[in-house]
Design a protein around this motif. Structure first.
Motif, PDB file in Angstrom:
ATOM      1  N   MET A 186      -1.489  -2.010  -6.020  1.00  0.00           N
ATOM      2  CA  MET A 186      -1.144  -2.825  -4.856  1.00  0.00           C
ATOM      3  C   MET A 186      -1.130  -4.315  -5.202  1.00  0.00           C
ATOM      4  O   MET A 186      -0.262  -5.062  -4.739  1.00  0.00           O
ATOM      5  N   ASP A 224      -7.398   2.292  -9.198  1.00  0.00           N
ATOM      6  CA  ASP A 224      -5.994   2.360  -9.617  1.00  0.00           C
ATOM      7  C   ASP A 224      -5.059   1.965  -8.476  1.00  0.00           C
ATOM      8  O   ASP A 224      -4.083   1.239  -8.676  1.00  0.00           O
ATOM      9  N   ARG A 225      -5.371   2.426  -7.280  1.00  0.00           N
ATOM     10  CA  ARG A 225      -4.557   2.083  -6.117  1.00  0.00           C
ATOM     11  C   ARG A 225      -4.614   0.580  -5.854  1.00  0.00           C
ATOM     12  O   ARG A 225      -3.589  -0.059  -5.589  1.00  0.00           O
ATOM     13  N   GLU A 250      -9.572   6.514  -8.613  1.00  0.00           N
ATOM     14  CA  GLU A 250      -8.410   6.561  -7.728  1.00  0.00           C
ATOM     15  C   GLU A 250      -8.316   5.306  -6.861  1.00  0.00           C
ATOM     16  O   GLU A 250      -7.250   4.708  -6.721  1.00  0.00           O
ATOM     17  N   ARG A 251      -9.440   4.880  -6.304  1.00  0.00           N
ATOM     18  CA  ARG A 251      -9.449   3.673  -5.469  1.00  0.00           C
ATOM     19  C   ARG A 251      -9.098   2.430  -6.290  1.00  0.00           C
ATOM     20  O   ARG A 251      -8.342   1.566  -5.842  1.00  0.00           O
ATOM     21  N   ASP A 287       0.851  -1.184   0.000  1.00  0.00           N
ATOM     22  CA  ASP A 287       0.000   0.000   0.000  1.00  0.00           C
ATOM     23  C   ASP A 287       0.893   1.242   0.000  1.00  0.00           C
ATOM     24  O   ASP A 287       1.844   1.328   0.763  1.00  0.00           O
ATOM     25  N   PRO A 288       0.590   2.221  -0.858  1.00  0.00           N
ATOM     26  CA  PRO A 288       1.399   3.441  -0.854  1.00  0.00           C
ATOM     27  C   PRO A 288       1.253   4.247   0.443  1.00  0.00           C
ATOM     28  O   PRO A 288       2.108   5.061   0.757  1.00  0.00           O
ATOM     29  N   ASN A 289       0.182   3.994   1.186  1.00  0.00           N
ATOM     30  CA  ASN A 289       0.025   4.629   2.487  1.00  0.00           C
ATOM     31  C   ASN A 289       0.960   3.901   3.457  1.00  0.00           C
ATOM     32  O   ASN A 289       0.772   2.713   3.741  1.00  0.00           O
TER      33      ASN A 289
END
Length: 110
Positions: free
Chosen positions: A77, A72-73, A69-70, A7-9
């Motif tokens: 991931m 693509d994320r 956005e969701r 996750d980028p977060n």
């Protein structure tokens, strides 16, 4: 866990890695990746070939830009999680003929 680890977060990624480490002893990590690799591949297959921003996130609740956005994320991931899983396995395992047959089977399922 695998997608979450990518996750980028940063906080989410750390949480996933911590949960994984707490759930499995270090000597079992490689076996867990071997066991779950098919599921990781199927998850990537599903995210890339079957899901869309509108099927992944409810269009009635989220605006289009947030759905995209969701999605693509989640796709990023999933793909990064696949790469991460491969990095955790030794090259000898990945070159094993039995694994090649299993990969062919997975790809035919997708």
């Amino acid at each position: 866990w695998v997608s979450g680890m990518c996750d980028p977060n940063v906080q989410s990624s750390i949480s996933a890695k911590t949960a994984f480490s707490m759930s499995f002893s270090p000597d079992k990590h490689r076996d867990v990746y071997k066991f779950g690799l098919k599921d990781v591949v199927m998850h990537v297959n599903n995210m890339v070939l079957k899901e869309t921003p509108d099927t992944y996130t409810d269009p009635k609740i989220f605006p289009e830009d947030e759905r995209i956005e969701r999605y693509d994320r989640a796709v990023a991931m999933a793909i990064l999680g696949f790469g991460y899983s491969l990095q955790q396995l030794d090259s000898q395992y990945l070159q094993d003929d039995r694994v090649s047959v299993e990969w062919q089977s997975i790809l035919k399922e997708g």
